[in-house]
Design a protein around this motif. Sequence first.
Motif, short mmCIF file in Angstrom:
data_model
loop_
_atom_site.label_atom_id
_atom_site.label_comp_id
_atom_site.label_asym_id
_atom_site.label_seq_id
_atom_site.Cartn_x
_atom_site.Cartn_y
_atom_site.Cartn_z
N ALA A 8 44.29 -87.98 12.31
CA ALA A 8 43.51 -89.68 11.86
C ALA A 8 43.83 -90.80 11.09
CB ALA A 8 42.13 -89.37 11.42
N VAL A 39 41.81 -92.37 16.23
CA VAL A 39 42.78 -91.09 16.48
C VAL A 39 43.64 -90.89 17.40
CG1 VAL A 39 41.58 -88.31 17.27
CG2 VAL A 39 39.70 -90.07 16.28
N SER A 50 42.99 -99.48 11.82
CA SER A 50 43.02 -98.40 11.12
C SER A 50 42.47 -98.94 10.18
CB SER A 50 43.96 -97.63 10.91
OG SER A 50 44.91 -97.92 9.86
N LEU A 90 42.93 -94.02 8.89
CA LEU A 90 41.54 -94.66 8.23
C LEU A 90 42.80 -95.96 6.55
CD1 LEU A 90 39.29 -91.89 7.18
CD2 LEU A 90 39.44 -94.41 9.68
N ARG A 145 33.10 -96.04 17.69
CA ARG A 145 33.59 -95.45 15.90
C ARG A 145 34.40 -95.38 15.93
NH1 ARG A 145 28.04 -91.73 15.12
NH2 ARG A 145 28.32 -91.38 17.79
N PHE A 146 35.18 -94.44 16.73
CA PHE A 146 36.81 -94.36 16.62
C PHE A 146 37.39 -94.86 18.07
CE2 PHE A 146 35.25 -90.42 19.02
CZ PHE A 146 36.63 -90.70 19.94
N PRO A 200 38.48 -96.30 13.27
CA PRO A 200 39.12 -94.91 12.61
C PRO A 200 40.14 -95.14 14.21
CG PRO A 200 36.67 -94.39 11.96
CD PRO A 200 37.13 -95.68 12.66
N VAL A 211 33.91 -90.35 11.12
CA VAL A 211 33.44 -91.01 11.30
C VAL A 211 32.58 -91.80 9.83
CG1 VAL A 211 31.37 -92.73 11.87
CG2 VAL A 211 33.18 -91.76 13.24
N LEU A 235 35.25 -85.67 14.56
CA LEU A 235 34.79 -87.47 14.40
C LEU A 235 33.81 -87.71 13.57
CD1 LEU A 235 35.70 -86.93 18.12
CD2 LEU A 235 37.12 -87.37 16.29
#
Length: 323
Positions: free
Chosen positions: A126, A70, A64, A128, A98-99, A68, A153, A149
């Motif tokens: 999520a 999830v 993380s 981070l 992107r995740f 990101p 992001v 989402l």
Amino acid sequence: MQPRNMSMSGVVDLAAVKAANEAKAKAEQARAQRQDAGASAAPASPLVIEVTEATFESDVLQRSAEVPVVISFWADQAEQSKQLNTVLERLAGQYRGRFVLATAEVYANQMLFQQFGVQGVPAVFAVLAGQAMPLFQGLAPEDQIAQVLDQLVAVAEERFGIVGPEVDPGAAAEPAEAAPPRPATPQELALGAAHDALDAGDLPGAIQAYRNVLADEPANVEAKIGLAQAELLQRVEGADPQAARAAAAAAPGDVAAQLAAADLDLVGGHVEDAFGRLVDVVRRTAGEDRDAARVRLLELFEVVGPDDPRVVAARTKLARVLF
């Protein structure tokens, strides 16, 4: 579900799993090492992973700090959670890194389930930079999920400087070399023995085995469900469904007859009839009779599963009767 205004309110305390700062530092160190070694030549990271309590630190906390993550909490008995995973997996491919999507089966990961404060499935969080935030709960249209989402992001980049590297979904889907299976824990072996006894029709053995598991781990959801199933099957063993239902119809005030009929209703697939019968008994009785009907109803809830909509509806009716 409405798109969530992404903020750090509602952050989940992950200190019991691992200190966030320590996880972030380790991840940054690992990222630097990969860059020094020429990370561009390394195979792409998977976009969808199955996370467990054993892999949570490496697969979620450390990762993380770079992208990101999830987390989708799901259960095999909750059809909506499986449908949501399908949507999230498709979006993970569209977002091209992107995740990262991490799926966590709640019955196999009860510590994570409790640490995140999950109230029911499906539930999506999520993580981070080692910090977790709730995203949404329940199934929602794909375009609304995409809006959430997009916010995630944006927050990852603006507040943490985290931008996931672009990943080729096709390359990410290539299977990695399977890790050697870890040895089963004594608790898992005991639970497996209980399941085997139930499958073999050894109901007394299964009941005792599930009770042994619960004696060591009272919150084990899988053992609770197994015990409720085994006890139900033992109660209806050898019963005559027609005779039991006739007895219940002839004596509405006979609580034992109503309990027996409800058991047979459930085994016969008449779930709502079973629940309705017992809610009615609770409504009409008091004292020990009411307690007996209420407890039996809760046991049948365990058999069907807490996330089943019929259980949710029956719980609401029971609450109205009791309070």
